[in-house]
Design a protein around this motif. Structure first.
Motif, PDB file in Angstrom:
ATOM      1  N   SER A  54       0.821  -1.207   0.000  1.00 27.78           N
ATOM      2  CA  SER A  54       0.000   0.000   0.000  1.00 27.78           C
ATOM      3  C   SER A  54       0.857   1.260   0.000  1.00 27.78           C
ATOM      4  CB  SER A  54      -0.918   0.010   1.225  1.00 27.78           C
ATOM      5  OG  SER A  54      -0.140   0.132   2.407  1.00 27.78           O
ATOM      6  N   ALA A  57       0.376   3.695   1.930  1.00 24.59           N
ATOM      7  CA  ALA A  57       0.608   4.007   3.342  1.00 24.59           C
ATOM      8  C   ALA A  57       1.839   3.271   3.871  1.00 24.59           C
ATOM      9  CB  ALA A  57      -0.626   3.638   4.166  1.00 24.59           C
ATOM     10  N   LYS A  62       4.925   5.081   2.738  1.00 19.94           N
ATOM     11  CA  LYS A  62       5.103   6.320   3.480  1.00 19.94           C
ATOM     12  C   LYS A  62       5.601   6.044   4.896  1.00 19.94           C
ATOM     13  CE  LYS A  62       1.865   9.296   0.996  1.00 19.94           C
ATOM     14  NZ  LYS A  62       0.647  10.132   1.095  1.00 19.94           N
ATOM     15  N   ALA A  63       5.228   4.871   5.444  1.00 20.08           N
ATOM     16  CA  ALA A  63       5.643   4.530   6.806  1.00 20.08           C
ATOM     17  C   ALA A  63       7.153   4.359   6.901  1.00 20.08           C
ATOM     18  CB  ALA A  63       4.950   3.255   7.259  1.00 20.08           C
TER      19      ALA A  63
END
Length: 461
Positions: free
Chosen positions: A10, A12, A15-16
């Motif tokens: 994902s 996300a 980005k983590a």
């Protein structure tokens, strides 16, 4: 097995991994300068000579235009991805999100080929200009140390190419920070040198040298286009700056297309002047631009061009080597390569081990493999990445979790499909040697994935 091979990561999750949010400071003009800075290098100082001599003649002008058109279609596809998925990683990240892990690994592995051999090829060109520059001061390096292994030419190893790679690697391990101001200065130096050649050389053009304009026919122009594609290498690196761009949906396409347009005009003008000054049959040399000036006894211009080429190509080596190390760092971070490739040095906060491992491998290629073979392999890696990104846009449009105000490729789905077809066509124009070498590289990548990457992938957790 299918689910594990094509499992997707994902946005996300990507980005983590970021340690902190990057500041959005770049505008369209900054991106154009970044693109021109990354693109203008070996492609303009080296390739016009060798490809004109062996493939297209003065018709290399058409080769550049065809390659630029293909790049423009692919660039629009990159722009949509960059504005929809504003994270670093370029085609590797986009493929991981859209197609899944296995396809992302293959594309990333192709990008390793692209960036790694680009460094090797540019450093080979850098070496030719450096040797020429030293000769202007009556300093002559032993011939056996100034070229790739070639018994007929009397060369064994390209030592200057190896040295510049190691010097750049040393800089990167210390923590190199590119600034917009430095990039702007370097771009103006490079473009200034190119304009100097065009303006001065125009007075020495002999139209008779343009006849015949396409001595190898249209097939030669097409094969030349597949090879000069290498000259535009770097515009895809602009898309990796998506996190630092203000209004990416507007500025990304302007920056990418703008840098392509500027470089295309420069390439066409240089090719016209170069083939007008010197018969294309005499241009199969490592430093054709300065060579042309020495032919008309303008040694002061020749020396200045050599210096400008050295400075310009140094920045390209830096950007591409940086990109190569960060790409393999991303692999290791995602568990697809051994953890040692993602180790960060506590003192310098850079992947020191990764940088030196990458530099040694690339230096071996630069020291022993001829420039034309390096360029051809780089093109294969680039075209494979462009092909997948073009196809990926068709699948990206089906997602509902993306920003509504992102840049969208115009005339969808016609432009992505045309881009896909053109990239496939240029791939077919590459030599059998390139196909075989690329196939071996892909097979090696598949073996590494199944022996290591699939088992250690972070998605297993």
């Amino acid at each position: 097995m299918t689910n594990s091979l094509f499992r997707k990561k994902s946005i996300a999750a990507f980005k983590a991994h970021d340690q902190g949010q990057l500041t959005q400071t770049l505008g369209a003009f900054d991106l154009m300068l970044l693109g021109v800075g990354a693109i203008v290098g070996t492609g303009i100082f080296i390739l016009p000579g060798t490809i004109a001599a062996e493939h297209a003649g003065p018709g290399i002008v058409f080769s550049f235009i065809i390659a630029a058109i293909v790049c423009a279609f692919a660039a629009m596809c990159y722009s949509e991805f960059a504005s929809a998925i504003p994270v670093t990683g370029s085609a590797y990240t986009y493929s991981y999100v859209v197609f899944g892990e296995f396809i992302a690994w293959l594309i990333g592995w192709s990008l390793v080929l692209e960036y790694g051999l680009a460094v090797a090829a540019v450093s080979t060109g850098w070496s030719a200009y450096f040797v020429s520059f030293l000769e202007g001061f009556n300093i002559h390096l032993p011939k056996v140390l100034t070229g790739s292994f070639n018994l007929d030419a009397g060369t064994y190893i390209n030592l200057p190419a190896i040295i510049i790679i190691f010097l750049i690697a040393m800089m990167l391990t210390k923590g190199v920070k590119e600034s917009a101001r430095l990039n702007t200065i370097m771009v103006f130096i490079k473009v200034g040198v190119v304009l100097l050649f065009i303006i001065v050389g125009a007075f020495y053009v002999k139209p008779d040298n343009w006849a015949p304009f396409t001595p190898f026919g249209f097939s030669g122009v097409l094969s030349g286009a597949a090879l000069v594609f290498f000259a535009f290498l770097g515009f895809d690196a602009v898309s990796s700056a998506a996190e630092e761009v203000k209004k990416p949906q507007r500025n990304m396409p302007l920056g990418i297309i703008g840098s392509l347009a500027i470089c295309t005009v420069l390439y066409v003008l240089v090719s016209l002047v170069l083939t007008g000054m010197v018969p294309y049959t005499d241009l199969n040399v490592g430093n054709p631009v300065s060579f042309a000036m020495s032919i008309v006894h303008l040694d002061w211009v020749s020396g200045f061009i050599s210096l400008g080429a050295i400075v310009g190509m140094t920045t390209v080596i830096l950007v591409m080597l940086y990109g190569s190390t960060r790409l393999s760092y991303s692999f290791a971070r995602d568990g697809l390569l051994p953890k040692v490739m993602s180790d960060i040095d506590e003192k310098h906060h850079t992947p020191v081990k990764n940088t030196w491992i990458t530099a040694v491998i690339i230096a071996i290629c630069a020291g022993f493999i001829p420039l034309d073979q390096l360029a051809a392999l780089v093109n294969m890696g680039t075209l494979l990445a462009f092909t997948v990104v073009s196809l990926g846009v068709l699948f990206l449009r089906k997602r509902k979790d993306l920003p509504k105000d992102r840049f969208k490729v115009p005339f969808f789905p016609i432009v992505p499909i045309i881009s896909f077809i053109l990239c496939i066509f240029l791939i077919t124009q590459l030599t059998p040697y390139t196909w075989i070498a690329a196939a071996i590289w892909i097979v090696i990548g598949i073996i590494i994935y199944f022996l290591y990457g699939r088992k250690h992938s972070s998605l297993n957790q």
